[in-house]
Scaffold this motif. Structure first.
Motif, PDB file in Angstrom:
ATOM      1  N   ALA A   1      -6.229  -4.156   7.664  1.00 33.66           N
ATOM      2  CA  ALA A   1      -5.701  -2.813   7.431  1.00 33.66           C
ATOM      3  C   ALA A   1      -4.556  -2.521   8.394  1.00 33.66           C
TER       4      ALA A   1
ATOM      5  N   VAL B   1      -2.389  -0.582   5.885  1.00 33.35           N
ATOM      6  CA  VAL B   1      -3.279   0.080   4.920  1.00 33.35           C
ATOM      7  C   VAL B   1      -4.018   1.208   5.618  1.00 33.35           C
TER       8      VAL B   1
ATOM      9  N   ALA C   1      -3.035  -5.996  -1.205  1.00 34.36           N
ATOM     10  CA  ALA C   1      -2.000  -6.422  -0.259  1.00 34.36           C
ATOM     11  C   ALA C   1      -2.096  -7.914   0.048  1.00 34.36           C
TER      12      ALA C   1
ATOM     13  N   GLN D   1      -6.842  -1.413  -1.533  1.00 38.34           N
ATOM     14  CA  GLN D   1      -5.511  -1.630  -0.949  1.00 38.34           C
ATOM     15  C   GLN D   1      -5.435  -2.974  -0.206  1.00 38.34           C
ATOM     16  N   VAL D   2      -6.478  -3.290   0.550  1.00 38.40           N
ATOM     17  CA  VAL D   2      -6.467  -4.538   1.327  1.00 38.40           C
ATOM     18  C   VAL D   2      -6.428  -5.741   0.402  1.00 38.40           C
TER      19      VAL D   2
ATOM     20  N   PRO E   1       0.839  -1.204   0.000  1.00 38.86           N
ATOM     21  CA  PRO E   1       0.000   0.000   0.000  1.00 38.86           C
ATOM     22  C   PRO E   1       0.869   1.248   0.000  1.00 38.86           C
TER      23      PRO E   1
END
Length: 631
Positions: A275, A280, A300, A296-297, A206
């Motif tokens: 997160a 994140v 990742a 983003q999660v 991220p």
């Protein structure tokens, strides 16, 4: 293809009232119909909280898990309370019915206003959020944002006009794809977290986090918590729509609520844990490089391969379709308000597919207006969200406290304690939300709820005045009234005018034919022909001849001379009715009406509102397709 056939193709065949059971739903369909709002909020609730924590930099991640735990704890309290509401009030209506029956009508109207506001905002924000996510993925669509929003709104409207069962089937695939993909991401992410000793390496890193930029004040954390509570909007939907479920309705509704809340709790907890574990955090909305928390999660945990795009596609679809919860509950709440005479009567009646079509149309119109005003970008409306939801939560829980206090029985004390806890928690949260978000728009929500409250009271007052005005318990008065004075507006001498005059002579011996001369060269003054055309035939039959009145309009006005003549007669004879016989041509094709000026329709409308209480309007339609065809 006829209009009827096209309507059937678009909206399905008309359903009979006794087919309602076929349109009822179970938990499998109940989740996409009534749970999408709540489930979709998992994709923006944690992000809303993290966005507030951006000023803290990396330090902000330390608070997302405890803040999410608070939201989940509040969610559980509200869930247990609403399970009790479903059992106690299986007829639906949720917060409105509970507050009205236990706290009084005014409290019920406040709850109803808060819910209706929440439903309208949900449609506008959900549609625009989904389209916004789509546009961020395909920037070429940016100029068409508003058009895409309105297209999605039309799709939702059409699906719901076909009935709840159809809406459930249409939205089932994206709903369960959304849940399946995110559950898989959470399972994989937590598996990596455990296997890698609590420090998993992201597949796609991220954006880097700045070092801690400040300290977390109580005010900032309260603001973040208030923003995170947007993840709870839509939880009340099941209790409002209990009658939509198959029998036993209460059991089916409770199961559906359990599945929705359990899924939402897993999503909120999983996203918060991942997160924090993968570093994140939120990026500035609307700025270059913006990425959603979900994006983003997922990146990742599983990278940006095909599964990433399938997941994001499901998220976008559910965000756009989460407005469907409002389409299920807004019309039902409007129906209950209309039955109690706080909204217009058309909200009561169901359409061709047993859906409350009028309520659906009103919701569509209000949502479209919001989307147009904000050009499909409704971020400014998001702070208004949680106010309406938590005000409704609080009114409902307080109403249930009063309910258990009144209805004594086994375990009533336990139920009362649960609802009292729920009322206290949601009221405290509401205060936090209003204080922390007052300048961001909470004051607007407050004003709108107050305005809706007075609107409801005004509608009720109108119906009460109407009831008082028309109430009569006396037997039917059969004393024959004096014959009316009849006025027949005529343009020229033709079959249309003849039909009107013949009918007028059946009503009364006192008939006036009123001709207004404008500047149309095709229309001649009937004065010279009236004796031969009307008076002589009437004399031969031994009936009083209609009297011709010709008015020349110097300023080419038609309706003013007509109204002046009719109202003058009405004032001169207050003891008699004035019957206005309006001849009107009925065309054989709808598009033929584009060729006419609709004088008869306008005159009838004016007479209704300006003619006076002694004026009666009678139509004599002349059906064009019944006349013999000429060679």
């Amino acid at each position: 293809m006829s209009l009827t056939s096209l309507t059937t193709i678009l909206f399905g065949r008309r359903l009979a009232s006794d087919e309602e059971e076929k349109e009822q739903i179970g938990p499998l369909s109940g989740i996409p119909v009534l749970g999408l709002d709540a489930l979709a909020s998992a994709s923006y609730g944690p992000e809303a909280a993290l966005t507030v924590l951006i000023p803290l930099g990396a330090l902000g991640l330390r608070y997302i898990v405890p803040l999410s735990a608070l939201v989940i704890a509040l969610l559980v309290i509200v869930y247990v309370s609403y399970r009790q509401t479903i059992v106690a009030y299986p007829s639906g209506g949720g917060s409105y019915i509970v507050a009205k029956e236990n706290l009084g009508t005014n409290a019920g109207l406040v709850a109803a206003a808060a819910l209706l506001l929440d439903y309208v905002l949900n449609v506008a924000v959900a549609v625009s959020a989904g389209v916004g996510a789509l546009v961020s993925a395909v920037p070429a669509l940016l100029p068409h944002t508003l058009g895409l929003c309105l297209a999605v709104l039309v799709l939702l409207t059409a699906a719901n006009l076909r009935g709840l069962r159809t809406a459930g089937l249409v939205f089932m695939a994206p709903t369960y794809a959304f849940l399946g993909c995110l559950f898989a991401v959470i399972a994989i992410g937590i598996g990596k977290l455990v296997l890698q000793g609590g420090h998993p390496a992201p597949v796609v890193a991220p954006p880097s986090l700045p070092s801690s930029l400040g300290t977390a004040s109580i005010a900032l954390l309260c603001h973040a918590f208030a923003s995170g509570c947007t993840a709870m909007t839509g939880v009340e939907a099941v209790s409002n729509g209990v009658p939509a479920f198959r029998k036993p309705s209460s059991l089916q509704a409770r199961r559906t609520l359990s599945y929705i809340v359990a899924s939402l709790g897993i999503l909120l907890a999983g996203i918060a844990i991942l997160a924090q574990a993968y570093g994140v955090t939120a990026t500035e909305p609307g700025k270059s490089g913006y990425q959603s928390i979900i994006s983003q999660v997922v990146g990742a945990v599983v990278g940006r391969g095909p599964f990433y795009y399938v997941t994001l596609a499901a998220v976008v679809a559910v965000l756009m379709l989460s407005a469907n919860t409002s389409f299920a509950d807004f019309p039902r709440l409007c129906q209950l308000l209309a039955i109690d005479r706080f909204l217009p009567e058309p909200f009561i009646h169901r359409g061709r597919r047993l859906a409350f079509s009028y309520g659906i149309a009103v919701l569509t119109g209000l949502s479209a207006l919001l989307l147009i005003v904000f050009q499909g970008i409704t971020d400014a409306l998001i702070p208004l969200f949680a106010v309406g939801a938590f005000l409704a939560f609080t009114m409902s829980q307080a109403g249930m406290v009063a309910h258990w206090n009144r209805v004594r029985g086994p375990r009533s004390r336990l139920h009362l304690a649960i609802n009292a806890t729920g009322a206290t928690a949601t009221a405290a949260t509401l205060v936090v939300i209003i204080i922390s978000k007052f300048t961001e728009g909470a004051w607007v929500s407050t004003l709108l709820v107050i305005a809706a409250f007075f609107l409801f009271r005004g509608v009720k007052r109108h119906y009460a005045q109407l009831e008082d005005a028309v109430r009569d318990h006396e037997p039917l008065d059969l004393t024959p009234p004096p014959p009316p004075i009849v006025v027949v507006p005529v343009r020229r001498w033709d079959l249309v005018a003849q039909k009107g005059l013949r009918f007028a002579l059946q009503l009364s011996p006192e008939v006036y034919a009123l001709q207004v001369i404008l500047d149309d060269p095709r229309v001649e003054d009937l004065s010279g022909e009236w004796h031969d055309l009307v008076e002589e035939p009437a004399k031969a039959k031994g009936v009083p001849a209609p009297r011709l009145v010709v008015v020349r309009s110097r300023y080419r006005r038609l309706f003013r001379p007509l109204l002046r003549f009719i109202t003058t007669i009405a004032r001169a004879h207050p003891e008699r009715q004035v019957a206005v016989v309006v001849p009107e041509v009925v065309e054989s094709r709808w598009y033929h009406y584009l060729l006419h000026n609709h004088t008869a329709s306008i005159l009838k409308w004016l007479l209704l509102f300006r003619g006076g209480k002694s004026v009666v309007i009678v139509n004599t339609p002349f059906y064009l397709y019944d006349t013999p065809k000429t060679a």
